[in-house]
Design a protein around this motif. Structure first.
Motif, PDB file in Angstrom:
ATOM      1  N   THR A 196      71.433 186.446  68.964  1.00 55.98           N
ATOM      2  CA  THR A 196      70.997 187.408  69.971  1.00 55.98           C
ATOM      3  C   THR A 196      71.062 188.845  69.428  1.00 55.98           C
ATOM      4  O   THR A 196      71.904 189.172  68.593  1.00 55.98           O
ATOM      5  CB  THR A 196      71.811 187.212  71.271  1.00 55.98           C
ATOM      6  N   GLY A 197      70.105 189.659  69.871  1.00 56.75           N
ATOM      7  CA  GLY A 197      70.097 191.074  69.474  1.00 56.75           C
ATOM      8  C   GLY A 197      69.577 191.338  68.075  1.00 56.75           C
ATOM      9  O   GLY A 197      69.738 192.428  67.558  1.00 56.75           O
ATOM     10  N   SER A 257      56.378 177.428  65.283  1.00 56.87           N
ATOM     11  CA  SER A 257      56.472 178.826  64.886  1.00 56.87           C
ATOM     12  C   SER A 257      57.936 179.232  64.818  1.00 56.87           C
ATOM     13  O   SER A 257      58.507 179.732  65.780  1.00 56.87           O
ATOM     14  CB  SER A 257      55.719 179.655  65.927  1.00 56.87           C
ATOM     15  N   PRO A 301      65.202 178.845  69.217  1.00 58.24           N
ATOM     16  CA  PRO A 301      64.421 177.683  69.616  1.00 58.24           C
ATOM     17  C   PRO A 301      63.142 177.582  68.788  1.00 58.24           C
ATOM     18  O   PRO A 301      62.560 178.610  68.438  1.00 58.24           O
ATOM     19  CB  PRO A 301      64.083 177.982  71.082  1.00 58.24           C
ATOM     20  N   PHE A 336      61.750 186.846  78.206  1.00 57.35           N
ATOM     21  CA  PHE A 336      62.680 186.452  77.135  1.00 57.35           C
ATOM     22  C   PHE A 336      62.008 186.319  75.774  1.00 57.35           C
ATOM     23  O   PHE A 336      62.645 185.914  74.795  1.00 57.35           O
ATOM     24  CB  PHE A 336      63.384 185.139  77.514  1.00 57.35           C
ATOM     25  N   SER A 366      61.966 192.431  73.653  1.00 59.74           N
ATOM     26  CA  SER A 366      62.421 192.634  75.030  1.00 59.74           C
ATOM     27  C   SER A 366      62.092 194.069  75.458  1.00 59.74           C
ATOM     28  O   SER A 366      62.040 194.982  74.636  1.00 59.74           O
ATOM     29  CB  SER A 366      63.917 192.368  75.132  1.00 59.74           C
ATOM     30  N   PHE A 402      60.569 181.523  64.012  1.00 62.43           N
ATOM     31  CA  PHE A 402      61.078 182.856  63.675  1.00 62.43           C
ATOM     32  C   PHE A 402      62.533 182.979  64.114  1.00 62.43           C
ATOM     33  O   PHE A 402      63.402 183.358  63.337  1.00 62.43           O
ATOM     34  CB  PHE A 402      60.221 183.948  64.340  1.00 62.43           C
ATOM     35  N   ALA A 403      62.797 182.659  65.393  1.00 66.44           N
ATOM     36  CA  ALA A 403      64.142 182.869  65.956  1.00 66.44           C
ATOM     37  C   ALA A 403      65.157 181.960  65.270  1.00 66.44           C
ATOM     38  O   ALA A 403      64.846 180.832  64.884  1.00 66.44           O
ATOM     39  CB  ALA A 403      64.110 182.595  67.452  1.00 66.44           C
ATOM     40  N   THR A 407      59.657 175.954  69.340  1.00 66.07           N
ATOM     41  CA  THR A 407      58.724 175.287  70.258  1.00 66.07           C
ATOM     42  C   THR A 407      57.864 174.280  69.488  1.00 66.07           C
ATOM     43  O   THR A 407      57.528 174.519  68.324  1.00 66.07           O
ATOM     44  CB  THR A 407      57.863 176.366  70.950  1.00 66.07           C
TER      45      THR A 407
HETATM   46  C1  LIG Z   1      59.950 179.316  76.262  1.00 67.12           C
HETATM   47  C2  LIG Z   1      60.319 180.035  75.008  1.00 67.12           C
HETATM   48  C3  LIG Z   1      59.976 179.494  73.782  1.00 67.12           C
HETATM   49  C4  LIG Z   1      60.298 180.147  72.596  1.00 67.12           C
HETATM   50  N1  LIG Z   1      59.921 179.584  71.413  1.00 67.12           N
HETATM   51  C5  LIG Z   1      60.154 180.226  70.267  1.00 67.12           C
HETATM   52  C6  LIG Z   1      59.717 179.664  69.025  1.00 67.12           C
HETATM   53  O1  LIG Z   1      59.128 178.596  68.970  1.00 67.12           O
HETATM   54  N2  LIG Z   1      59.959 180.355  67.901  1.00 67.12           N
HETATM   55  C7  LIG Z   1      60.596 181.554  67.922  1.00 67.12           C
HETATM   56  O2  LIG Z   1      60.762 182.132  66.859  1.00 67.12           O
HETATM   57  N3  LIG Z   1      61.035 182.119  69.073  1.00 67.12           N
HETATM   58  C8  LIG Z   1      60.811 181.488  70.247  1.00 67.12           C
HETATM   59  N4  LIG Z   1      61.225 182.045  71.436  1.00 67.12           N
HETATM   60  C9  LIG Z   1      61.860 183.381  71.409  1.00 67.12           C
HETATM   61  C10 LIG Z   1      63.330 183.313  71.314  1.00 67.12           C
HETATM   62  O3  LIG Z   1      63.826 182.472  72.272  1.00 67.12           O
HETATM   63  C11 LIG Z   1      63.857 184.708  71.492  1.00 67.12           C
HETATM   64  O4  LIG Z   1      63.947 185.262  70.221  1.00 67.12           O
HETATM   65  C12 LIG Z   1      65.177 184.728  72.196  1.00 67.12           C
HETATM   66  O5  LIG Z   1      64.984 184.257  73.509  1.00 67.12           O
HETATM   67  C13 LIG Z   1      65.741 186.114  72.216  1.00 67.12           C
HETATM   68  O6  LIG Z   1      66.875 186.063  73.063  1.00 67.12           O
HETATM   69  P1  LIG Z   1      68.055 187.054  72.922  1.00 67.12           P
HETATM   70  O7  LIG Z   1      69.056 186.793  73.976  1.00 67.12           O
HETATM   71  O8  LIG Z   1      68.509 187.021  71.502  1.00 67.12           O
HETATM   72  O9  LIG Z   1      67.286 188.398  73.269  1.00 67.12           O
HETATM   73  P2  LIG Z   1      67.486 189.811  72.686  1.00 67.12           P
HETATM   74  O10 LIG Z   1      66.157 190.312  72.272  1.00 67.12           O
HETATM   75  O11 LIG Z   1      68.606 189.918  71.742  1.00 67.12           O
HETATM   76  O12 LIG Z   1      67.894 190.566  74.022  1.00 67.12           O
HETATM   77  C14 LIG Z   1      69.126 190.346  74.712  1.00 67.12           C
HETATM   78  C15 LIG Z   1      69.318 191.462  75.736  1.00 67.12           C
HETATM   79  O13 LIG Z   1      69.591 192.675  75.052  1.00 67.12           O
HETATM   80  C16 LIG Z   1      68.634 193.653  75.425  1.00 67.12           C
HETATM   81  N5  LIG Z   1      68.322 194.463  74.242  1.00 67.12           N
HETATM   82  C17 LIG Z   1      67.881 194.006  73.029  1.00 67.12           C
HETATM   83  N6  LIG Z   1      67.707 195.042  72.195  1.00 67.12           N
HETATM   84  C18 LIG Z   1      68.038 196.173  72.894  1.00 67.12           C
HETATM   85  C19 LIG Z   1      68.063 197.559  72.582  1.00 67.12           C
HETATM   86  N7  LIG Z   1      67.712 198.011  71.384  1.00 67.12           N
HETATM   87  N8  LIG Z   1      68.439 198.417  73.539  1.00 67.12           N
HETATM   88  C20 LIG Z   1      68.800 197.974  74.765  1.00 67.12           C
HETATM   89  N9  LIG Z   1      68.816 196.695  75.122  1.00 67.12           N
HETATM   90  C21 LIG Z   1      68.439 195.803  74.205  1.00 67.12           C
HETATM   91  C22 LIG Z   1      67.434 192.876  75.902  1.00 67.12           C
HETATM   92  O14 LIG Z   1      66.586 193.617  76.759  1.00 67.12           O
HETATM   93  C23 LIG Z   1      68.082 191.731  76.613  1.00 67.12           C
HETATM   94  O15 LIG Z   1      68.475 192.128  77.900  1.00 67.12           O
HETATM   95  C24 LIG Z   1      60.957 181.403  72.640  1.00 67.12           C
HETATM   96  C25 LIG Z   1      61.317 181.950  73.877  1.00 67.12           C
HETATM   97  C26 LIG Z   1      61.013 181.291  75.051  1.00 67.12           C
HETATM   98  C27 LIG Z   1      61.408 181.917  76.369  1.00 67.12           C
END
Ligand SMILES: Cc1cc2nc3c(=O)[nH]c(=O)nc-3n(C[C@H](O)[C@H](O)[C@H](O)COP(=O)(O)OP(=O)(O)OC[C@H]3O[C@@H](n4cnc5c(N)ncnc54)[C@H](O)[C@@H]3O)c2cc1C
Length: 377
Positions: A130-131, A123, A156, A354, A358, A125-126, A158
Motif C-alpha cells: 500500500t502507498g 496485467s 491483485p 481503488f 488514488s 503491476f501491483a 486480475t
Molecule cells: C477490482 C480491482 C482489480 C485490480 N486488478 C489489478 C491488476 O490486475 N493488476 C494491478 O496491477 N493492479 C490491480 N488493481 C489495483 C490495485 O489493487 C491497487 O494498486 C491497490 O488497490 C492500491 O491499494 P492501496 O491501498 O495500496 O492504495 P494506495 O494508492 O496506497 O492508497 C491508500 C490510501 O492512501 C491515500 N493516498 C495514497 N497516496 C497519497 C498521497 N500522496 N497523499 C494523500 N493520500 C494518499 C489514498 O487516497 C488511499 O486513501 C486492481 C484494483 C481493483 C479494485
C-alpha cells in the motif's frame, strides 16, 4: 432507451452476447474465479466471442474499435456483468500499453496470436504494497544469456485464472551511470515457476479473478521485455496507455452504476424527477468520457490530455458515489434485503476509487498543474 446506444454498439461487434449475459444469473457470474476452481463464465463467453481482440489492430486480425466505441462497449458490459467489464479493462489496457511500446514490426506476431487464439493478458503491476508507486516494482530480476530471470509476487492480478499470457512490471537491472528504468515482460501463463494463490478476500468483484500470482525463477527472453522508461516520469508510452486505462475503467464502472439506475426505471421506483436526475448524472458523465475519447481520436497527447483523463476519472468516481446511493434508496429496503444484487452493485461500482492513481495522491500534482507547472503524478 436507457443504455440504448451502448447496447447497440455492443450488438454490432458482439451479436448475441448481451442476451447470453442476461441469461446467466448475476451472482453466478460474480462469485466464481478462485485459483483451482472454474473461472467466471462471462469471461469464458467473452473469449468465445473473440473479445480479447477488441483493441487489436485489424491488420493483425483484431476488431480495432475506436475509443468511442470501446467506452460504449465497456459501459454496456458493466451494466450486465461487472466483473467481466473490469477484468477485460485490464486485458485491453495491456494491449494498449504493448502497442505503444512495440517498435519492431516483427513483434506484432504476439498480437496476431492473441487475436487468432483469443488469448487473455493479465496485467501484473501491483505487488500488494500500500502507498507505493504502481510503476515501481520490487521483483527480483537477474540477467541471464538472452533474457532475464524473474522472481516475486504480483497481487491483485486480475484474470489470474483465465490468463494465457501474464504481463508483469519489473525494474531492469541498473546500468552504471544510467537512471533506473521500468519494463513490462510478457510470459506464457503456463511457464515453469508460475503459481496462483487465493488473495482477493472481498465479496465485490470476485469474478475478476484478481488473485496472487507468484513467479519463481521464471525465464523471460529478450524479445518479450518492453522498456517503459523512468517510472517516476510519465513518458509518452505510459501516459498514452494510462489514458486508455482511465477511459475503459471509468466506462466499466459507470456501467455498473448504470445497472442500478436502470433498475429504478424498470421497477418504476421513487418519483420520476428523482429517477430522471439519476439518468441526467450518468448520461452527462458519459458525455464527459466521450469528450476524453474524442481527444484521443484527435491525436492529442501530453500533459493536457492526461490532466483531462484525471479530471474525468474523478468526476466519474464522484457521480458513481452519488447515483448508486440514491438509486439503492429509490429501489427500497425490500429490494436490498431480498437479494444480494443491490448491495453487490453498490459495493462493486465504488471500487473505481481503488484503482491507481488514488484521488488524494494526485490532488497536489493537479493543483500545481492548474497553477501552470508541468503535470507530475
Ligand atoms: C477490482 C480491482 C482489480 C485490480 N486488478 C489489478 C491488476 O490486475 N493488476 C494491478 O496491477 N493492479 C490491480 N488493481 C489495483 C490495485 O489493487 C491497487 O494498486 C491497490 O488497490 C492500491 O491499494 P492501496 O491501498 O495500496 O492504495 P494506495 O494508492 O496506497 O492508497 C491508500 C490510501 O492512501 C491515500 N493516498 C495514497 N497516496 C497519497 C498521497 N500522496 N497523499 C494523500 N493520500 C494518499 C489514498 O487516497 C488511499 O486513501 C486492481 C484494483 C481493483 C479494485
Amino acid at each position: 432507451m436507457f443504455l440504448y446506444r451502448e447496447r447497440q454498439t455492443l450488438e454490432k461487434f458482439f451479436p448475441g452476447l448481451d442476451e447470453m449475459l442476461l441469461d446467466i444469473p448475476l451472482m453466478e457470474m460474480e462469485s466464481h474465479g478462485k485459483p483451482g476452481e472454474q473461472g467466471n463464465p462471462a469471461i469464458k463467453l467473452f473469449r468465445q466471442f473473440n473479445g480479447p481482440s477488441l483493441l487489436i489492430p485489424a491488420r493483425y486480425g483484431g476488431m480495432e474499435v475506436n475509443p468511442l466505441q470501446a467506452i460504449q462497449i465497456q459501459r454496456a458490459l458493466g451494466s450486465r456483468s461487472p466483473s467481466l467489464a473490469v477484468a477485460t479493462t485490464m486485458h485491453h489496457f495491456t494491449v494498449a500499453i504493448i502497442q505503444e511500446m512495440i517498435a519492431d514490426e516483427s513483434n506484432f506476431s504476439l498480437f496476431q496470436q492473441v487475436a487468432q487464439e483469443k488469448l487473455y493478458f493479465s496485467s501484473g503491476f501491483a505487488e500488494g504494497r500500500t502507498g507505493s508507486n504502481i510503476y515501481e516494482s520490487r521483483m527480483q530480476v537477474k540477467s541471464t544469456s538472452g533474457g532475464l530471470i524473474i522472481s516475486g509476487s504480483k497481487k491483485p492480478c486480475t484474470l489470474s485464472v483465465s490468463m494465457d499470457l501474464m504481463t508483469a512490471s519489473i525494474m531492469l537491472p541498473k546500468q552504471e551511470g544510467k537512471p533506473e528504468e521500468a519494463a513490462l515482460v510478457v510470459i506464457p501463463a503456463d511457464s515453469p515457476g508460475i503459481e496462483r494463490y487465493v488473495f482477493w478476500g472481498s465479496l465485490a468483484l470476485t469474478g475478476t479473478e484478481s488473485h496472487e500470482v507468484r513467479l519463481n525463477e521464471v525465464y523471460v527472453p529478450q524479445e518479450y521485455i518492453y522498456n517503459m522508461g523512468n517510472p517516476s516520469q510519465l513518458d509518452t508510452v505510459v501516459s498514452q496507455s494510462f489514458i486508455w486505462f482511465e477511459l475503459l475503467a471509468c466506462a466499466a464502472y459507470l456501467g455498473i452504476a448504470s445497472s442500478l439506475v436502470e433498475r429504478t426505471f424498470i421497477a418504476n421506483k421513487g418519483i420520476s424527477s428523482e429517477r430522471v436526475n439519476l439518468a441526467i448524472e450518468v448520461e452527462g458523465t458519459m458525455s464527459a468520457l466521450k469528450g476524453l475519447a474524442c481527444s484521443m481520436m484527435n491525436g492529442e497527447r501530453g500533459d493536457s490530455v492526461v490532466a483531462q483523463a484525471l479530471f474525468v476519472r474523478y468526476l466519474v468516481q464522484n457521480v458513481i458515489e452519488r447515483v448508486t446511493v440514491r438509486a439503492a434508496e429509490l429501489l427500497g429496503g425490500m429490494a436490498f434485503v431480498k437479494s444480494p444484487e443491490v448491495a453487490y452493485l453498490l459495493a462493486s461500482a465504488r471500487a473505481l476509487a481503488f484503482h491507481p492513481p488514488s484521488r488524494l495522491s494526485v490532488t497536489s500534482g493537479l493543483d500545481n498543474y492548474l497553477l501552470g507547472e508541468p503535470l507530475v503524478i
